[in-house]
Design a protein around this motif. Sequence first.
Motif, PDB file in Angstrom:
ATOM      1  N   SER A  15       0.783  -1.237   0.000  1.00  0.00           N
ATOM      2  CA  SER A  15       0.000   0.000   0.000  1.00  0.00           C
ATOM      3  C   SER A  15       0.818   1.293   0.000  1.00  0.00           C
ATOM      4  CB  SER A  15      -0.937   0.003   1.214  1.00  0.00           C
ATOM      5  OG  SER A  15      -0.133  -0.069   2.387  1.00  0.00           O
ATOM      6  N   ALA A  16       2.146   1.207  -0.036  1.00  0.00           N
ATOM      7  CA  ALA A  16       2.946   2.450  -0.016  1.00  0.00           C
ATOM      8  C   ALA A  16       2.565   3.322  -1.213  1.00  0.00           C
ATOM      9  CB  ALA A  16       4.427   2.109  -0.070  1.00  0.00           C
ATOM     10  N   HIS A  17       2.569   4.625  -0.990  1.00  0.00           N
ATOM     11  CA  HIS A  17       2.267   5.544  -2.102  1.00  0.00           C
ATOM     12  C   HIS A  17       3.431   5.608  -3.074  1.00  0.00           C
ATOM     13  CE1 HIS A  17      -1.396   6.831  -0.276  1.00  0.00           C
ATOM     14  NE2 HIS A  17      -0.756   7.085   0.860  1.00  0.00           N
ATOM     15  N   HIS A  18       4.628   5.594  -2.502  1.00  0.00           N
ATOM     16  CA  HIS A  18       5.832   5.702  -3.352  1.00  0.00           C
ATOM     17  C   HIS A  18       6.913   4.797  -2.763  1.00  0.00           C
ATOM     18  CE1 HIS A  18       8.824   8.603  -5.599  1.00  0.00           C
ATOM     19  NE2 HIS A  18       9.198   7.343  -5.691  1.00  0.00           N
ATOM     20  N   ILE A  19       7.304   3.809  -3.529  1.00  0.00           N
ATOM     21  CA  ILE A  19       8.399   2.929  -3.091  1.00  0.00           C
ATOM     22  C   ILE A  19       9.664   3.349  -3.848  1.00  0.00           C
ATOM     23  CG2 ILE A  19       9.258   0.540  -3.011  1.00  0.00           C
ATOM     24  CD1 ILE A  19       6.359  -0.436  -3.008  1.00  0.00           C
ATOM     25  N   ALA A  20      10.717   3.643  -3.104  1.00  0.00           N
ATOM     26  CA  ALA A  20      12.011   3.913  -3.747  1.00  0.00           C
ATOM     27  C   ALA A  20      12.961   2.791  -3.338  1.00  0.00           C
ATOM     28  CB  ALA A  20      12.560   5.263  -3.313  1.00  0.00           C
ATOM     29  N   VAL A  21      13.771   2.352  -4.287  1.00  0.00           N
ATOM     30  CA  VAL A  21      14.686   1.232  -4.040  1.00  0.00           C
ATOM     31  C   VAL A  21      16.090   1.667  -4.426  1.00  0.00           C
ATOM     32  CG1 VAL A  21      15.189  -1.179  -4.592  1.00  0.00           C
ATOM     33  CG2 VAL A  21      12.836  -0.362  -4.748  1.00  0.00           C
ATOM     34  N   LEU A  22      17.051   1.382  -3.555  1.00  0.00           N
ATOM     35  CA  LEU A  22      18.461   1.599  -3.903  1.00  0.00           C
ATOM     36  C   LEU A  22      19.130   0.229  -3.943  1.00  0.00           C
ATOM     37  CD1 LEU A  22      21.027   3.391  -4.294  1.00  0.00           C
ATOM     38  CD2 LEU A  22      21.315   3.269  -1.798  1.00  0.00           C
ATOM     39  N   THR A  23      19.727  -0.110  -5.077  1.00  0.00           N
ATOM     40  CA  THR A  23      20.424  -1.401  -5.144  1.00  0.00           C
ATOM     41  C   THR A  23      21.927  -1.188  -5.321  1.00  0.00           C
ATOM     42  OG1 THR A  23      20.202  -1.652  -7.556  1.00  0.00           O
ATOM     43  CG2 THR A  23      18.428  -2.560  -6.189  1.00  0.00           C
ATOM     44  N   GLY A  24      22.660  -2.222  -4.868  1.00  0.00           N
ATOM     45  CA  GLY A  24      24.105  -2.233  -5.042  1.00  0.00           C
ATOM     46  C   GLY A  24      24.529  -3.564  -5.631  1.00  0.00           C
ATOM     47  N   ALA A  25      25.830  -3.764  -5.671  1.00  0.00           N
ATOM     48  CA  ALA A  25      26.399  -4.928  -6.359  1.00  0.00           C
ATOM     49  C   ALA A  25      25.844  -6.263  -5.865  1.00  0.00           C
ATOM     50  CB  ALA A  25      27.921  -4.901  -6.197  1.00  0.00           C
TER      51      ALA A  25
END
Length: 252
Positions: A15-25
């Motif tokens: 239900s989040a309005h905005h999901i931000a994802v940070l990925t690394g190696a």
Amino acid sequence: MTQPFDADLLDALRSAHHIAVLTGAGVSAESGVPTFRDALTGLWARYDPAQLATPEAFERDPELVARWYDERRCSVARCVPNAGHVALAQVQRQTIDRGGAFTLITQNVDRLHQAAGSIDVIELHGTLWVWRCIDCDMETEERGPAFSAFPSHCSCGGLKRPGVVWFGEELPRHALLQAQRAATACDLFLSIGTSSVVYPAAGLIDQASRAGARVLDVNPQETPYSGRATWSLRGASGEILPQLLSAAFTAE
Ligand code: OAD
């Protein structure tokens, strides 16, 4: 066996309005792309970044640097996305379909997120697939076999360098701005497979948290942010992310 996940985390994913994802190696480790800082297998355990990943190194020995990055390009060409990449592409589609916003920010230069179907990926550290002339700035997509000469040259005669960000260089301005906007606008921030020690990327986690987002950290190891994350899951992203999605979306 599927591990039990916190009900609030499953609800946030749904239900989040905005999901931000940070990925690394780490997110590409199960695809066979080496990480940088893992003690035995990381690239920086075997190579000196000062000799390979700085503008000074390229100036000093363009052949060595171009050869090393071209070898990485060719080795990544043999890799395919893993279940973690696929799960992130799925959660992006699901979030957008229900009218939410989704921003995928990566430090990775392999484009495996895009190969898994993720769209509008913000590449903070550039990509191995685009090389740029140091004289005329012309960019060329390099999808072919290994270069035949090192360093290779642009049609203007200038040297071509890999389109990655080196130590001591600025991140692409627009990408960083977009990433910072997403970090401050999101209500759920996922930090996946990054040691969280390279800035400004690592600073996005704090930015998101200070702006009120809840933070999930997924990593087999503790990171500097694990203690401060709302949820911290120890394990490989290629295992945890599909389990998490299945728990969030099939138990509804
Ligand atoms: P690192 O190598 O620093 O960290 C990789 C992280 O992935 C570590 O915390 C590992 O514990 C974790 N990891 C390993 N296997 C994993 C798996 N299967 N699933 C999830 N996590 C796993 O890589 P980054 O944090 O991406 O920059 O490094 C940031 C930047 O430093 C890179 O973009 C690169 C590097 O120098 C440049 O080259 C400019």
